[in-house]
Design a protein around this motif. Structure first.
Motif, PDB file in Angstrom:
ATOM      1  N   ARG A  56     -53.621  35.072  42.425  1.00  0.00           N
ATOM      2  CA  ARG A  56     -52.571  34.284  41.767  1.00  0.00           C
ATOM      3  C   ARG A  56     -51.904  33.332  42.753  1.00  0.00           C
ATOM      4  O   ARG A  56     -51.562  32.193  42.406  1.00  0.00           O
ATOM      5  N   PHE A  57     -51.705  33.801  43.972  1.00  0.00           N
ATOM      6  CA  PHE A  57     -51.087  32.969  45.008  1.00  0.00           C
ATOM      7  C   PHE A  57     -51.892  31.696  45.229  1.00  0.00           C
ATOM      8  O   PHE A  57     -51.357  30.585  45.159  1.00  0.00           O
ATOM      9  N   TRP A  58     -53.181  31.847  45.504  1.00  0.00           N
ATOM     10  CA  TRP A  58     -54.013  30.682  45.789  1.00  0.00           C
ATOM     11  C   TRP A  58     -54.182  29.804  44.556  1.00  0.00           C
ATOM     12  O   TRP A  58     -54.220  28.567  44.667  1.00  0.00           O
ATOM     13  N   ARG A  59     -54.273  30.424  43.390  1.00  0.00           N
ATOM     14  CA  ARG A  59     -54.418  29.648  42.158  1.00  0.00           C
ATOM     15  C   ARG A  59     -53.177  28.782  41.924  1.00  0.00           C
ATOM     16  O   ARG A  59     -53.292  27.597  41.603  1.00  0.00           O
ATOM     17  N   GLU A  60     -52.006  29.365  42.067  1.00  0.00           N
ATOM     18  CA  GLU A  60     -50.767  28.616  41.843  1.00  0.00           C
ATOM     19  C   GLU A  60     -50.547  27.572  42.935  1.00  0.00           C
ATOM     20  O   GLU A  60     -50.081  26.464  42.661  1.00  0.00           O
ATOM     21  N   LEU A  61     -50.895  27.926  44.161  1.00  0.00           N
ATOM     22  CA  LEU A  61     -50.787  26.955  45.246  1.00  0.00           C
ATOM     23  C   LEU A  61     -51.720  25.769  44.991  1.00  0.00           C
ATOM     24  O   LEU A  61     -51.375  24.616  45.258  1.00  0.00           O
ATOM     25  N   GLY A  62     -52.889  26.077  44.425  1.00  0.00           N
ATOM     26  CA  GLY A  62     -53.861  25.025  44.143  1.00  0.00           C
ATOM     27  C   GLY A  62     -53.417  24.047  43.079  1.00  0.00           C
ATOM     28  O   GLY A  62     -53.910  22.913  43.029  1.00  0.00           O
ATOM     29  N   ILE A 120     -41.454  16.395  50.885  1.00  0.00           N
ATOM     30  CA  ILE A 120     -41.105  17.795  51.133  1.00  0.00           C
ATOM     31  C   ILE A 120     -40.287  18.352  49.973  1.00  0.00           C
ATOM     32  O   ILE A 120     -40.511  19.473  49.505  1.00  0.00           O
ATOM     33  N   ALA A 121     -39.335  17.563  49.481  1.00  0.00           N
ATOM     34  CA  ALA A 121     -38.494  18.006  48.365  1.00  0.00           C
ATOM     35  C   ALA A 121     -39.325  18.275  47.119  1.00  0.00           C
ATOM     36  O   ALA A 121     -39.093  19.251  46.395  1.00  0.00           O
ATOM     37  N   SER A 122     -40.323  17.431  46.873  1.00  0.00           N
ATOM     38  CA  SER A 122     -41.170  17.627  45.688  1.00  0.00           C
ATOM     39  C   SER A 122     -41.983  18.902  45.797  1.00  0.00           C
ATOM     40  O   SER A 122     -42.195  19.605  44.800  1.00  0.00           O
ATOM     41  N   TYR A 123     -42.459  19.238  46.996  1.00  0.00           N
ATOM     42  CA  TYR A 123     -43.202  20.469  47.190  1.00  0.00           C
ATOM     43  C   TYR A 123     -42.298  21.690  47.045  1.00  0.00           C
ATOM     44  O   TYR A 123     -42.669  22.701  46.448  1.00  0.00           O
ATOM     45  N   GLN A 124     -41.093  21.591  47.593  1.00  0.00           N
ATOM     46  CA  GLN A 124     -40.170  22.719  47.539  1.00  0.00           C
ATOM     47  C   GLN A 124     -39.844  23.119  46.106  1.00  0.00           C
ATOM     48  O   GLN A 124     -39.689  24.300  45.803  1.00  0.00           O
ATOM     49  N   ALA A 139     -41.336  27.796  44.670  1.00  0.00           N
ATOM     50  CA  ALA A 139     -40.577  29.034  44.478  1.00  0.00           C
ATOM     51  C   ALA A 139     -41.441  30.172  43.936  1.00  0.00           C
ATOM     52  O   ALA A 139     -41.449  31.272  44.514  1.00  0.00           O
ATOM     53  N   PRO A 140     -42.192  29.975  42.834  1.00  0.00           N
ATOM     54  CA  PRO A 140     -43.029  31.082  42.352  1.00  0.00           C
ATOM     55  C   PRO A 140     -44.151  31.432  43.319  1.00  0.00           C
ATOM     56  O   PRO A 140     -44.526  32.599  43.457  1.00  0.00           O
ATOM     57  N   VAL A 141     -44.692  30.429  44.014  1.00  0.00           N
ATOM     58  CA  VAL A 141     -45.758  30.687  44.978  1.00  0.00           C
ATOM     59  C   VAL A 141     -45.228  31.535  46.133  1.00  0.00           C
ATOM     60  O   VAL A 141     -45.908  32.425  46.646  1.00  0.00           O
ATOM     61  N   ARG A 142     -43.982  31.263  46.531  1.00  0.00           N
ATOM     62  CA  ARG A 142     -43.374  32.028  47.624  1.00  0.00           C
ATOM     63  C   ARG A 142     -43.249  33.508  47.256  1.00  0.00           C
ATOM     64  O   ARG A 142     -43.485  34.387  48.085  1.00  0.00           O
ATOM     65  N   ARG A 143     -42.908  33.774  46.010  1.00  0.00           N
ATOM     66  CA  ARG A 143     -42.813  35.172  45.567  1.00  0.00           C
ATOM     67  C   ARG A 143     -44.181  35.845  45.605  1.00  0.00           C
ATOM     68  O   ARG A 143     -44.303  37.004  46.018  1.00  0.00           O
ATOM     69  N   HIS A 180     -52.676  38.701  55.850  1.00  0.00           N
ATOM     70  CA  HIS A 180     -51.358  38.710  55.224  1.00  0.00           C
ATOM     71  C   HIS A 180     -50.516  37.507  55.679  1.00  0.00           C
ATOM     72  O   HIS A 180     -49.305  37.604  55.833  1.00  0.00           O
ATOM     73  N   GLY A 181     -51.173  36.369  55.856  1.00  0.00           N
ATOM     74  CA  GLY A 181     -50.473  35.172  56.309  1.00  0.00           C
ATOM     75  C   GLY A 181     -49.949  34.281  55.203  1.00  0.00           C
ATOM     76  O   GLY A 181     -49.576  33.127  55.465  1.00  0.00           O
ATOM     77  N   HIS A 182     -49.897  34.795  53.975  1.00  0.00           N
ATOM     78  CA  HIS A 182     -49.443  33.979  52.843  1.00  0.00           C
ATOM     79  C   HIS A 182     -48.057  33.377  53.062  1.00  0.00           C
ATOM     80  O   HIS A 182     -47.866  32.174  52.833  1.00  0.00           O
ATOM     81  N   PRO A 183     -47.050  34.168  53.486  1.00  0.00           N
ATOM     82  CA  PRO A 183     -45.713  33.585  53.673  1.00  0.00           C
ATOM     83  C   PRO A 183     -45.681  32.492  54.736  1.00  0.00           C
ATOM     84  O   PRO A 183     -44.954  31.500  54.599  1.00  0.00           O
ATOM     85  N   GLU A 184     -46.467  32.661  55.816  1.00  0.00           N
ATOM     86  CA  GLU A 184     -46.509  31.638  56.865  1.00  0.00           C
ATOM     87  C   GLU A 184     -47.070  30.328  56.331  1.00  0.00           C
ATOM     88  O   GLU A 184     -46.599  29.241  56.699  1.00  0.00           O
TER      89      GLU A 184
END
Length: 250
Positions: A146-152, A111-115, A119-123, A191-195
């Protein structure tokens, strides 16, 4: 000098491809729109070679179709195509979830490694959700991609990430004409990105699954609404008229 020239041409090729992709996503280049290498070269004030290369790149990505005699045209996706894209995206994302969430709850170290990476993905998630709720399609598309790309990038597999990114661009290309012209279409902007980010941050497998399943179900319900008479069966792509009844908010 030869190497510098090659880099310059390659960069120009990518810039043209990006610009044309943005034109398609913005709806300024409509499905079925035809054009030639010469027309695009004159529009951007460049030589034909990087334009031709850029157009073939976009053809390889499924956004354009090439015709030896007539030039290029923007690909027209059908509802059946859209459903197939969602199905492909679902299957790959299911595999990704199983890989990164092998147990119902990740360890504290995982979890710590993901956190640290989120941060940029959360924005991006917050901006995408805000744009979706406000019905600002232009801003939403940019942040969503950009969200999905960075999350990927968390997957560490560039091939899977590139494949999913290509699918998402194609989904947006299909969706844009409807979302811009059909009454009530903004109700279908997910609009479920933050969830999703919150669930990943907690390392909660079940919560991630719920959000992703909801995302894909949401997409398929929209396909049903587009073709209410024969959902999932037609190979026609009904043109938006703006006269359809507004859907209920999902």
């Amino acid at each position: 000098m030869r190497a510098n020239g090659a880099v310059t041409r390659s960069t120009l090729r990518q810039q043209i491809a990006d610009a044309l992709r943005d034109e398609v996503l913005a709806g300024r280049l409509q499905p079925g729109r035809e054009f030639t290498v010469k027309q695009i070269a004159e529009q951007y004030g460049v030589s034909a070679t990087p334009v031709r290369e850029a157009l073939f790149d976009l053809s390889a990505q499924g956004l354009l179709e090439s015709d030896q005699h007539r030039g290029f045209r923007v690909h027209e996706y059908t509802v059946v195509d859209y459903r197939a894209m969602v199905e492909a995206r679902t299957l790959v994302m299911d595999g990704v979830i199983r890989r990164f969430f092998p147990t119902p709850k990740l360890s504290d170290a995982q979890i710590a490694s993901y956190q640290d990476c989120l941060a940029p993905v959360r924005r991006r998630a917050q901006e995408a959700a805000r744009a979706a709720q406000g019905g600002d399609l232009d801003i939403l598309i940019g942040y969503d991609l950009r969200f999905w790309r960075e999350l990927g990038t968390l997957m560490g597999n560039v091939y899977i990430n590139d494949f999913l990114h290509r699918l998402r661009v194609q989904v947006w290309v299909f969706s844009v004409p409807y979302l811009r012209h059909v009454a009530g279409a903004r109700e279908w902007l997910w609009h479920g990105h933050p969830e999703l980010v919150a669930a990943i941050t907690r390392g909660d497998h079940d919560a991630v699954r719920v959000v992703v399943d909801g995302f894909n179900t949401h997409a398929l319900k929209w396909a049903d609404w587009l073709v209410p008479e024969h959902p999932g069966q037609t190979d026609q792509d009904p043109r938006p008229t703006g006269q359809e009844p507004e859907p209920e908010a999902p």
